[in-house]
Design an enzyme around this catalytic site. Structure first.
Site, mmCIF file in Angstrom:
data_model
loop_
_atom_site.group_PDB
_atom_site.id
_atom_site.type_symbol
_atom_site.label_atom_id
_atom_site.label_comp_id
_atom_site.label_asym_id
_atom_site.label_seq_id
_atom_site.Cartn_x
_atom_site.Cartn_y
_atom_site.Cartn_z
ATOM 1 N N HIS A 1 0.815 -1.212 0.000
ATOM 2 C CA HIS A 1 0.000 0.000 0.000
ATOM 3 C C HIS A 1 0.849 1.263 0.000
ATOM 4 O O HIS A 1 0.410 2.312 -0.490
ATOM 5 C CB HIS A 1 -0.918 0.011 1.227
ATOM 6 C CG HIS A 1 -1.924 -1.086 1.218
ATOM 7 N ND1 HIS A 1 -2.571 -1.492 0.076
ATOM 8 C CD2 HIS A 1 -2.394 -1.881 2.211
ATOM 9 C CE1 HIS A 1 -3.397 -2.481 0.371
ATOM 10 N NE2 HIS A 1 -3.314 -2.728 1.652
ATOM 11 N N ARG B 1 -7.645 -7.555 -11.506
ATOM 12 C CA ARG B 1 -7.433 -8.705 -10.625
ATOM 13 C C ARG B 1 -8.512 -8.681 -9.545
ATOM 14 O O ARG B 1 -8.539 -7.784 -8.716
ATOM 15 C CB ARG B 1 -6.045 -8.641 -10.005
ATOM 16 C CG ARG B 1 -4.914 -8.700 -11.030
ATOM 17 C CD ARG B 1 -3.555 -8.644 -10.344
ATOM 18 N NE ARG B 1 -2.465 -8.871 -11.266
ATOM 19 C CZ ARG B 1 -1.742 -7.901 -11.821
ATOM 20 N NH1 ARG B 1 -2.011 -6.637 -11.537
ATOM 21 N NH2 ARG B 1 -0.757 -8.185 -12.656
ATOM 22 N N ARG C 1 -10.679 -10.582 -14.762
ATOM 23 C CA ARG C 1 -10.130 -11.940 -14.726
ATOM 24 C C ARG C 1 -10.798 -12.694 -13.585
ATOM 25 O O ARG C 1 -10.837 -12.199 -12.452
ATOM 26 C CB ARG C 1 -8.614 -11.903 -14.503
ATOM 27 C CG ARG C 1 -7.971 -13.288 -14.513
ATOM 28 C CD ARG C 1 -6.472 -13.214 -14.268
ATOM 29 N NE ARG C 1 -6.157 -12.749 -12.923
ATOM 30 C CZ ARG C 1 -4.922 -12.493 -12.486
ATOM 31 N NH1 ARG C 1 -3.905 -12.625 -13.310
ATOM 32 N NH2 ARG C 1 -4.705 -12.087 -11.259
ATOM 33 N N GLU D 1 -0.658 -18.432 -20.432
ATOM 34 C CA GLU D 1 0.465 -18.337 -19.503
ATOM 35 C C GLU D 1 1.141 -19.675 -19.247
ATOM 36 O O GLU D 1 2.052 -19.772 -18.424
ATOM 37 C CB GLU D 1 0.008 -17.712 -18.184
ATOM 38 C CG GLU D 1 -1.258 -18.299 -17.626
ATOM 39 C CD GLU D 1 -1.931 -17.422 -16.574
ATOM 40 O OE1 GLU D 1 -1.241 -16.583 -15.957
ATOM 41 O OE2 GLU D 1 -3.140 -17.579 -16.357
ATOM 42 N N ASN E 1 4.514 -12.769 -17.236
ATOM 43 C CA ASN E 1 5.239 -13.110 -16.004
ATOM 44 C C ASN E 1 5.236 -14.619 -15.773
ATOM 45 O O ASN E 1 6.273 -15.238 -15.556
ATOM 46 C CB ASN E 1 4.621 -12.396 -14.795
ATOM 47 C CG ASN E 1 4.866 -10.892 -14.812
ATOM 48 O OD1 ASN E 1 5.599 -10.397 -15.665
ATOM 49 N ND2 ASN E 1 4.246 -10.181 -13.902
ATOM 50 N N ASP E 2 4.046 -15.212 -15.830
ATOM 51 C CA ASP E 2 3.942 -16.655 -15.607
ATOM 52 C C ASP E 2 4.442 -17.444 -16.808
ATOM 53 O O ASP E 2 5.060 -18.502 -16.646
ATOM 54 C CB ASP E 2 2.498 -17.054 -15.297
ATOM 55 C CG ASP E 2 2.154 -16.868 -13.824
ATOM 56 O OD1 ASP E 2 3.093 -16.695 -13.019
ATOM 57 O OD2 ASP E 2 0.965 -16.891 -13.468
ATOM 58 N N ARG F 1 11.120 -16.367 -10.465
ATOM 59 C CA ARG F 1 11.762 -15.056 -10.610
ATOM 60 C C ARG F 1 11.991 -14.363 -9.275
ATOM 61 O O ARG F 1 12.724 -13.385 -9.209
ATOM 62 C CB ARG F 1 10.943 -14.159 -11.538
ATOM 63 C CG ARG F 1 9.566 -13.831 -11.064
ATOM 64 C CD ARG F 1 8.701 -13.305 -12.205
ATOM 65 N NE ARG F 1 7.355 -12.972 -11.763
ATOM 66 C CZ ARG F 1 6.946 -11.748 -11.496
ATOM 67 N NH1 ARG F 1 7.775 -10.747 -11.644
ATOM 68 N NH2 ARG F 1 5.725 -11.516 -11.094
ATOM 69 N N CYS G 1 0.247 -8.755 -21.327
ATOM 70 C CA CYS G 1 0.381 -8.060 -20.051
ATOM 71 C C CYS G 1 1.586 -8.630 -19.301
ATOM 72 O O CYS G 1 2.225 -9.575 -19.744
ATOM 73 C CB CYS G 1 -0.892 -8.177 -19.216
ATOM 74 S SG CYS G 1 -1.333 -9.859 -18.740
#
Length: 597
Positions: A195, A302, A338, A437, A460-461, A471, A508
């Site tokens: 945050h 998300r 998603r 992914e 990323n995945d 990673r 993405c």
């Protein structure tokens, strides 16, 4: 007064130079750890009850008194309010007081440690970092137990602009502070999705989180430099450093001002190729940054946080309200929801503990949703109901083959029939897509493309699973190579398969916001990139200064190499040749590990 360089994680770009001021230090510091007589056990439990209630009241009031600059962060405080009302945390703390006959403070500390151990096994860094919320609330409760201030009374100590230091920070901690006096932030706790980063980006100030040894080496009044580009915090800098960073600060601010002035222009190349530049969103609060940074839509919303920030599962009505608000605010701009990308380990409090040796490859994402169809159908109905309020699309994560698409679409049809029986409206033509992914999805992309309306390549995945690399594991993270030839070929194959079937392809993940990778994606003909909102202005600038001819040539050159080092060299050389003025600034960020002589 010795000079020290500390390393942290940059979460809001920029440079600042100023005097340090600590709002709070180490969580659970100075907690009285001793036993109490049996006759005082009830009194200790009563102290816990009162402290929980006081913090709950304080946070509720703080939410109502948020400064205008932080008004979008009310939901973060809402999550802290829910933690302060968590009967399980209070009950466990009371139980420890009873069983061990120890102080209330010590018992709460032990209860939080138990929660921490459960969070440590979570693979997803975003979800793992949510333990920070529990720590922040527990720290407030302990301060109440100790009779200390909880952060809202420290404003008297800030008379000039300061670099605000803290063990950890939330919007509630800044109530009463004059926001204009905070030039930058640095915290001991936190990661990329904490945050503090969201807060700093809202205030448009530099910030570092996860700063090693921050509380050991920095004292109130120390002169510090916050390097929100490379993640450095320099304590008591030398004159040469002050001169260098003052110049870099000037360069960055001019650069940032210029890209923000152009951020609402389309992502269009010099020769007219238009690519949609969308934003990834994790919290409803980030919608303001979507607008400010010129996002043309939300390519990935998300939905997990709503399920993780409360003790009970959200109802269909609660989800519908959230999704409808999102759709209405964005208007004609697309928002892609998603479906849940959670594992069984994340919702153990509801569904029970499932022993999995490797949760990342276990019951998660679409597999989890298909196991819990009632919950899945509840979310799908909410998305469908929101589809009449805006430009809404849905996508399923971690699809590995045709059967999963067929099963997911069957549940979607069930949700549609239920809404029809209830007399509720929805858009029957709402686009439905999948995340690409997994390597298996890549290999049969030509078949899958005929089953859906769009692809979204989750880089990323995809990189992680394709190269067998965690990673976040510092021992092998050097092998995480976005420009590995296998990765480039995979994305290119998916783009070609999607376009051959007449569907759009989005990309993405971090690769899509990397200025060295974006021209390659353009060369492939990618329709949309979806990235962190703050990356949009700079990436749009890159797009608007290139041509498709140059991008296609770069892709062709890259495809001729089979070694990562050769590809990296080719790309770096080409990008610098195309954007000498633009990347001269990037060079000062990426290459300048030491001060110039």
């Amino acid at each position: 007064m010795s000079r020290v360089i500390l390393q942290g994680i940059p979460v809001s770009a920029g440079i600042s130079v100023g005097k340090a001021f600590f709002m709070n230090r180490r969580s659970f510091a100075n907690v009285p750890r001793h036993t109490v007589p049996e006759s005082l056990i009830s009194a200790e439990q009563a102290r816990l009850d009162r402290a929980f209630q006081l913090v709950n009241d304080e946070l509720t009031q703080a939410r109502d008194r948020l400064p205008v600059e932080l008004a979008d962060h009310a939901s973060i405080i809402d999550s802290h309010v829910m933690i302060s009302r968590d009967r399980k945390l209070l009950a466990r703390s009371r139980e420890i007081v009873h069983d061990m006959a120890i102080t209330a403070e010590w018992a709460l500390e032990k209860a939080v440690r138990e929660v921490e151990r459960k969070f440590e096994v979570i693979e997803d860094p975003y979800l793992r970092e949510r333990i920070a919320d529990v720590r922040l609330v527990a720290q407030r409760i302990i301060k109440k137990l100790l009779g200390q201030h909880t952060g809202t009374e420290v404003e008297a100590g800030v008379s000039n602009r300061v670099v605000l230091m803290a063990h950890d920070l939330s919007p509630a901690d800044t109530i009463g502070l004059d926001i204009s006096k905070i030039m930058s932030l640095a915290t001991t706790e936190g990661g990329k999705t904490s945050h503090t980063g969201i807060l700093a980006r809202s205030l448009q100030i530099p910030a570092l989180v996860g700063v090693t040894d921050l509380e050991t080496y920095v004292n109130d009044g120390d002169l510090v430099i916050i390097d929100g580009l490379k993640g450095k915090l320099i304590v008591n800098p030398e004159e040469a450093e002050l001169e260098f960073y003052s110049d870099l600060k000037y360069q960055f601010e001019n650069y940032h001002k210029s890209i923000m002035q152009e951020c609402h222009l389309p992502g269009e190349t010099i020769d007219g190729y238009r690519i949609n530049v969308f934003a990834n969103v994790e919290l409803f609060d980030e919608l303001s940054s979507v607008n400010e940074n010129g996002a043309e839509g939300v390519g990935l919303y998300r939905t997990e946080y709503t399920f993780l920030s409360r003790n009970e599962l959200p109802t269909e009505e609660e989800l519908t309200d959230e999704y409808m608000q999102m759709a209405q605010i964005l208007g004609k701009r697309k928002v892609v929801f998603r479906s849940l990308d959670l594992g069984a380990d994340k919702l153990a409090r509801v569904f029970g503990t499932l022993q999995e040796p490797n949760p990342a490859l276990g019951l998660r994402a679409i597999r989890f949703s298909m196991r819990h169809r009632d919950l899945f159908r509840r979310q799908l109905k909410a998305v469908l109901r929101a589809s009449v309020k805006g430009n809404v699309a849905l996508m399923f994560p971690m699809i590995s083959g045709l059967n999963e698409i067929h099963e997911a679409k069957a549940v979607l049809r069930e949700a549609q029939r239920e809404l029809e029986a209830e007399g509720r409206e929805y858009d029957p033509d709402m686009p439905v897509g999948i995340m690409v992914e997994l390597p298996s999805t890549v290999f049969i992309a030509d078949a899958l493309a005929h089953e859906v309306d769009f692809f979204s390549v989750g880089t990323n995945d995809l990189i992680q699973y394709s190269l067998g690399i965690d990673r976040l594991n510092r021992h092998v993270s050097y092998l995480y190579q976005p420009l590995h030839p296998a990765v480039i070929r995979s994305i290119k194959y998916v783009v070609d398969a999607g376009h051959h079937a007449g569907i759009e392809v989005s990309v993405c993940g971090e690769l899509a916001s990397d200025p060295y990778c974006v021209p390659i994606l353009l060369g492939m003909g990618v329709d949309t990139i979806s990235i962190t909102p703050q990356a949009i202005p700079g990436i749009k600038r890159i797009i608007r200064q290139t041509t498709m001819e140059d991008c296609k040539k770069l892709l062709k050159d890259v495809q001729e190499h089979f070694q990562v080092s050769a590809i990296n060299h080719t790309v770096r050389e080409s990008i610098f040749r195309q954007f000498p003025e633009e990347l001269t600034f990037y060079a000062s960020i990426l290459d300048n590990e030491e001060l110039p002589a």
